[in-house]
Scaffold this motif. Structure first.
Motif, PDB file in Angstrom:
ATOM      1  N   ARG A   1       0.825  -1.204   0.000  1.00 13.19           N
ATOM      2  CA  ARG A   1       0.000   0.000   0.000  1.00 13.19           C
ATOM      3  C   ARG A   1       0.857   1.252   0.000  1.00 13.19           C
TER       4      ARG A   1
ATOM      5  N   GLN B   1       2.377   1.788  -3.439  1.00 11.05           N
ATOM      6  CA  GLN B   1       1.346   2.293  -4.344  1.00 11.05           C
ATOM      7  C   GLN B   1       1.109   3.777  -4.129  1.00 11.05           C
ATOM      8  N   SER B   2       1.097   4.218  -2.857  1.00 11.11           N
ATOM      9  CA  SER B   2       0.886   5.636  -2.557  1.00 11.11           C
ATOM     10  C   SER B   2       2.036   6.479  -3.095  1.00 11.11           C
TER      11      SER B   2
ATOM     12  N   GLU C   1       1.756   6.668  -6.909  1.00  8.71           N
ATOM     13  CA  GLU C   1       0.655   7.557  -7.297  1.00  8.71           C
ATOM     14  C   GLU C   1       1.049   9.020  -7.092  1.00  8.71           C
TER      15      GLU C   1
ATOM     16  N   SER D   1      -0.577  -6.409  -6.303  1.00  6.29           N
ATOM     17  CA  SER D   1      -1.968  -6.128  -6.652  1.00  6.29           C
ATOM     18  C   SER D   1      -2.069  -5.480  -8.035  1.00  6.29           C
ATOM     19  N   GLU D   2      -3.253  -5.605  -8.637  1.00 11.32           N
ATOM     20  CA  GLU D   2      -3.495  -4.990  -9.933  1.00 11.32           C
ATOM     21  C   GLU D   2      -3.430  -3.470  -9.834  1.00 11.32           C
ATOM     22  N   GLU D   3      -3.835  -2.930  -8.664  1.00  9.94           N
ATOM     23  CA  GLU D   3      -3.833  -1.480  -8.500  1.00  9.94           C
ATOM     24  C   GLU D   3      -2.416  -0.926  -8.555  1.00  9.94           C
ATOM     25  N   LEU D   4      -1.473  -1.633  -7.918  1.00  7.60           N
ATOM     26  CA  LEU D   4      -0.089  -1.175  -7.930  1.00  7.60           C
ATOM     27  C   LEU D   4       0.495  -1.277  -9.337  1.00  7.60           C
TER      28      LEU D   4
ATOM     29  N   MET E   1      -1.098  -1.104 -12.103  1.00  2.00           N
ATOM     30  CA  MET E   1      -1.704  -0.061 -12.921  1.00  2.00           C
ATOM     31  C   MET E   1      -1.085   1.298 -12.625  1.00  2.00           C
ATOM     32  N   ALA E   2      -0.806   1.563 -11.335  1.00  2.00           N
ATOM     33  CA  ALA E   2      -0.208   2.840 -10.958  1.00  2.00           C
ATOM     34  C   ALA E   2       1.193   2.987 -11.568  1.00  2.00           C
TER      35      ALA E   2
ATOM     36  N   SER F   1      -6.967  -8.734 -15.730  1.00  2.70           N
ATOM     37  CA  SER F   1      -7.641  -7.447 -15.874  1.00  2.70           C
ATOM     38  C   SER F   1      -7.459  -6.928 -17.299  1.00  2.70           C
TER      39      SER F   1
ATOM     40  N   LEU G   1      -5.889  -3.434 -17.407  1.00  4.03           N
ATOM     41  CA  LEU G   1      -4.449  -3.431 -17.166  1.00  4.03           C
ATOM     42  C   LEU G   1      -3.696  -3.929 -18.404  1.00  4.03           C
TER      43      LEU G   1
END
Length: 1084
Positions: free
Chosen positions: A70, A73-74, A77, A118-121, A123-124, A169, A172
């Motif tokens: 997390r 990722q922050s 971003e 994670s997919e979010e990371l 993608m970021a 995804s 992604l």
């Protein structure tokens, strides 16, 4: 949120505490606090403080040890937020951030693999890569493509490929593919991008040459993957593939001299192994390997169900043909094949773009005179035409369409350069033989030979008087529908449409004299090729005229009208030659028209001209006749097409083409008749005539001349009567003066050839008399309507009419008794007009007036009927009866001419009614009813003496048979004869006003047919007889029926009168009851 820190100083004061805090404490909350503060800083101030703000964030990523996902990722971003609002102006900083972001995706345990995050990371990080490359200022981005950055570039590309291939995804996957596009500096986003000179593109190309195998393989796997991944993923993979290949293999890059950059590095170093020098050997080897991948991905993409994938494939072909047509020389043929194959795509977006690309490619190559391009197309075309017959035999219709689409596309791409192919004997031979085999017709359908057009003799006279569909041929109605052609090697109409377009494109671009001569040679070479060659020639002429042909660009020099006319003239001469026009289409025509006397010459045999005439009646097969029918139809279609090619110029060719077409309109075979009628309408439209009547009347001079010449040699021209028949059918009374000499020639021919050609000539006479009956309708039809109206009102008789009748009766009685003194002979109160009294000229009663032309013709024809009514041929006797009936119709207004002719014909006619084949008797009885209608009282005693006994005897003898017969009896000739006699007998009695004895004979004959045991049609016909008898003698008819069954009892009006006793009173219901009751009720 509105920015509140506009100056760097203010922004620094606000950001410094949190930046310091992050360097000491790397927590998610601190990163989020920094991001919230950054939102308050203006873009200009943030640009000044960019390095200061990015330092703690980059420091957090470089700090050793495990980090929370997390938190990473922050940080990413936040970096994305900064670089998306600022420009990176320092090369080192750009390279460092590039490397640091790549570490976020790397697995700590296995540095070369993608981390399980994670997919979010993911993608970021990918979004940050895209933002970083977009934020690079000017050409500093080129620092990423220096040789020392190749390991980092390769590492990031491998990670992006992993994401694009294996991530679940879809969003992604698409983002990773977009990132690959941005890495090649060919982003498709709408933002403005920095442009580079040739050296910059060369540097990027050199860098990506090292990664070309890995990326192209990865994209190929995605393209050929499961369609469930979505069309966007596949479309972006195609785009990455051709953008990268177009960059590395671009003509302007690989054609330059490349210095060997490996010498800049120590020998054997890993960096030296990564550097690629794009020398000719490398280009050639790479092109060979790319060709394999290209074929695989194109085949997969072309079959993708989503149209946007196929549209992207079109862009791939266009891009490679535009930028790599020299480096990928061996793939050009396949690329063109793919492009041509997509022209027929079902989606308009695809085939429209594909046609546009084809046009652009063709124009580019025509302008540049790219000889290699023409050679490639020629080789592809030759290979395809060689394989086409085999493909058409083995593939399904969809694959056949694809193959034929390729053939058409190659011809369109070649355009004017198609003559390079056609000038080669080998190429033209392959192409023509392929077309001959593909267009081979299926001639196994027996119905084509069996189907006959509706003959006039099959119609009853009432139908003829209303007239056949075709008597309004004075106006052009709808053309007969074109019969669908069936081919051996395909069934779909769209396949034939592609072949038509192929032939038209050949005619449009090709040397018309060359291709027409070549296919005419095939036409003459063998019967096997004749139909196909004619089909090709017809379509090529349409293409040469530019009719319904779809091309990519205009031809250099259109074919002149004079050349078209010369070519059309020669083709029509070949089509209508005796060997190709007068073919055997049925066994009857072979025997009846005497075609066997047209003996071919030895030279004709050796050249194959008379192959179709070699079949005798023993060896003639249905397939041969079917083939002949189709050949004639295709030649007829060709003449119609040629008329549209020349338009009004074709009028000059009507002298040689109109007569043969009209001849085929009169053919018995339905398909030939319909096709010829269609061609006739085409001639009418193309030559500017308003109607078929106008076409025939305005060209009747040389039609009549040809007919007259041919009638003198009727044995050599047995089809001439057909032309006369068709002229009568499609014209009006204005034609009669023009053909008067022809009619006399026809009658003279009948006198000379009454044994051999009587059947054929009587077909003409039938058409003639049918036309005369139509052109000069009987005047008595109006009188009949008035009589019928008077009969309908007969029940409303007034007292004045009764008074008049009684006075007239008294006068006639006095005359009969010789009391003439009380009678005023000059005046009578009630005069009854004489009917059927011939008009006598008051001026010169002894001088015989000239008869109208149609009356004289009818007399002449009827004269021939008298002589041939006893011919041994049943078919001819039936035809003579048909013509005789029509002659009576034409002459019925001229009683002085009709009655003597009927008197002369009566003796042989009675033989047909009383002593002949049942079929002839049936037709003769129908003619008798017509004669009774036209001659009236003249035939009363003759019918009563010669006909009525025979008819009643026949009906009486057959009544027990039909009463006991089963359902199959209604199909027998005996039944049809019974039915015709019963249907006509009543009208005969009514029209001839037969006497009491004859009426009693008819009534007693028809009574057995009122039985319920008789077939219901015979019962109805018998009832119609009694209705007619009731019109002639109602009292006697009523009495006869009541003798059979009387439903009522009758008391005398006075006791002095005797009791009324009828035989039918008191009888039980029986087989006659229902019909008798129905008749009695009808009489009331």
């Amino acid at each position: 949120m509105m920015a509140i820190f506009h100056t760097p100083k203010e922004a620094f004061s606000a950001l410094r505490p949190i930046c310091v805090k992050i360097t000491k404490e790397q927590t998610v909350s601190n990163i989020q606090c920094l991001q919230s503060q950054l939102q308050k800083v203006g873009d200009a101030a943030l640009q000044e403080l960019q390095e200061y703000v990015l330092f703690p964030l980059r420091f957090s990523l470089r700090t050793p040890g495990l980090k929370q996902e997390r938190f990473v990722q922050s940080v990413v971003e936040c970096i994305y937020f900064v670089i998306s609002r600022t420009c990176v102006q320092n090369q080192q900083q750009l390279c460092d951030i590039f490397s640091e972001l790549s570490l976020c995706l790397s697995s700590p345990g296995n540095h070369g693999k993608l981390a399980i995050i994670s997919e979010e990371l993911k993608m970021a990080v990918v979004q940050s890569f895209i933002a970083l490359l977009h934020s690079a200022y000017g050409d500093i981005v080129l620092c990423l493509y220096q040789p020392h950055m190749l390991p980092t570039q390769g590492f990031i590309i491998s990670l992006l490929l992993d994401i694009a291939e294996h991530e679940k995804s879809r969003q992604l996957q698409i983002l990773a593919l977009k990132c690959l596009l941005v890495l090649t500096l060919q982003c498709d986003c709408p933002d403005m991008h920095c442009s580079f000179d040739n050296s910059g593109h060369m540097q990027v190309g050199d860098a990506f040459a090292s990664f070309l195998p890995g990326i192209t393989l990865g994209m190929s796997r995605i393209i050929s993957g499961d369609v469930k991944q979505g069309h966007l993923v596949t479309s972006y993979a195609i785009k990455v593939w051709y953008k990268l290949v177009g960059l590395v293999m671009a003509n302007d890059q690989v054609s330059k001299n490349h210095h060997d950059k490996k010498k800049l590095f120590a020998e054997g170093s890993k960096l030296a192994e990564l550097v690629i020098c794009r020398k000719p050997e490398w280009v050639k080897n790479t092109a060979n390997k790319l060709d394999i991948l290209l074929r695989k991905l194109c085949s997969c993409a072309a079959g993708n169900p989503h149209w946007k994938v196929r549209l992207e494939l079109v862009e791939l072909v266009y891009h490679l043909l535009s930028y790599c047509n020299k480096s990928l020389k061996q793939s050009i043929g396949y690329l063109l094949e793919v492009l041509v194959g997509l022209v027929g795509d079902e989606r308009p977006e695809v085939h429209t773009r594909c046609s546009q690309v084809l046009r652009n490619v063709t124009e580019l190559c025509v302008i540049c005179e790219n000889k290699d391009f023409t050679d490639v197309l020629s080789e592809n075309l030759h290979a395809l035409t060689t394989a086409l017959p085999r493909l058409m035999r083995t593939l399904d219709d969809q694959s056949k369409m694809k193959s034929l689409g390729l053939l058409l596309g190659y011809l369109k791409l070649l355009g004017p350069k198609v003559n390079v192919v056609l000038n080669s004997t080998v190429h033209l031979g392959r192409l023509s033989k392929a077309l001959m085999q593909i267009l081979e017709l299926d001639v196994t359908d027996v119905r084509i030979v069996e189907e006959r057009r509706l003959n006039a003799e099959a119609d009853d006279l009432q139908h003829q008087m209303c007239f056949l569909p075709g008597w309004d041929h004075s106006k052009m109605g709808d053309k007969p529908s074109m019969q669908r052609k069936y081919f051996k090697h395909f069934t779909e109409e769209c396949v034939f449409a592609l072949l038509q377009q192929t032939c038209r494109v050949l005619g449009y671009y090709g040397n018309l004299y060359l291709v027409v001569d070549h296919f005419m040679d095939l036409y003459q070479e063998s019967v096997v090729y004749r139909k196909q060659a004619a089909l090709v020639i017809n379509e090529m002429l349409l293409g040469a005229a530019g009719l319904d042909v779809d091309v990519l660009h205009e031809r250099e020099t259109p074919v002149s009208a004079a050349d078209l006319k010369a070519i059309v003239t020669s083709i029509i001469e070949e089509y209508t030659s005796r060997a190709n026009w007068h073919l055997v289409t049925n066994i009857e025509s072979e025997h009846e028209t005497g075609l066997s006397i047209n003996q071919p010459t030895f030279q004709g045999f050796t050249k194959g001209f008379y192959s179709d005439c070699l079949h005798t009646s023993q060896s003639l097969t249905v397939h041969t006749m079917n083939s002949n029918i189709w050949q004639i139809c295709i030649q007829l279609e060709g003449i119609g097409s040629f008329a549209h090619v020349l338009n009004k110029e074709f009028r000059q060719l009507l002298m040689t083409s109109l007569y043969p077409v009209i001849e085929k309109v009169g053919a018995e075979t339905l398909l030939i008749n319909q096709t010829a009628t269609r061609t006739l309408v085409d001639l009418c439209e193309a030559c500017g005539y308003d109607s078929l009547k106008e076409l025939i009347n305005l060209n009747s001079d040389y039609l009549v001349n040809t007919i007259s010449l041919n009638l003198r040699r009727l044995t050599l021209n047995p089809h001439t009567p057909r032309v006369i028949s068709v002229m009568f059918s499609y014209s009006d009374a204005g034609l009669l003066p023009l053909v008067d000499d022809v009619i006399q020639d026809v009658l003279l021919s009948l006198d000379h050839y009454h044994n051999e050609k009587a059947q054929l000539i009587f077909n003409v006479l039938h058409s003639l008399m049918t036309a005369l009956a139509h052109w000069f309708p009987p005047k008595h039809l109006v009188q009949k309507e008035e009589k019928a109206h008077n009969k309908a009102n007969r029940s409303a008789i007034t007292a004045e009419e009764i008074h008049c009748f009684l006075k007239e009766y008294q006068k006639q009685k006095n005359l009969a008794e010789g009391k003439v003194e009380d009678i005023d002979l000059d005046k009578t109160e009630c005069e009854i007009p004489d009917q059927l009294e011939p008009d006598i000229g008051s001026d010169h009663p002894d001088v015989k007036k000239d008869l109208p032309a149609h009356i004289q013709i009818a007399k002449d024809v009827m004269e021939r009927c008298i002589h041939l009514l006893s011919d041994k041929s049943i078919k001819l006797r039936l035809k003579v009866l048909d013509v005789l009936e029509l002659c009576a119709v034409v002459l019925q207004n001229n009683v002085n001419e009709l009655l003597p002719m009927v008197h002369r014909v009566w003796s042989p006619f009675v033989q047909r009614l009383t002593n002949d084949d049942p079929l002839v008797v049936l037709r003769a009885f129908q003619v008798l009813c017509r004669l009774a209608d036209t001659c009236g009282d003249f035939l009363r005693s003759r019918v009563s003496k010669n006909i009525l006994p025979k008819v009643t005897e026949s009906l009486v003898s057959q009544a027990p048979v039909s009463a006991k017969a089963g359902p199959i009896y209604s199909h027998t000739l005996s039944y049809k004869l019974q039915l015709a006699e019963l249907q006509g007998l009543g009208k005969l009695c009514e029209k001839l006003d037969l006497g009491e004895t004859d009426l009693d004979m008819v009534a007693s004959t028809c009574l057995p047919y009122l039985s319920s045991r008789q077939p219901w049609k015979l019962q109805d016909a018998a009832c119609s007889v009694f209705y007619c008898l009731n019109e002639v003698d109602p009292d006697a008819t009523w009495l006869i029926l009541n003798e059979v069954y009387c439903p009522n009892t009758y008391s005398p009006p006075h006791s002095s009168l005797p009791t009324i006793q009828l035989t039918g009173m008191g009888k039980q219901r029986n087989e006659f009851t229902d019909n008798v009751l129905q008749l009695l009720q009808g009489f009331e």
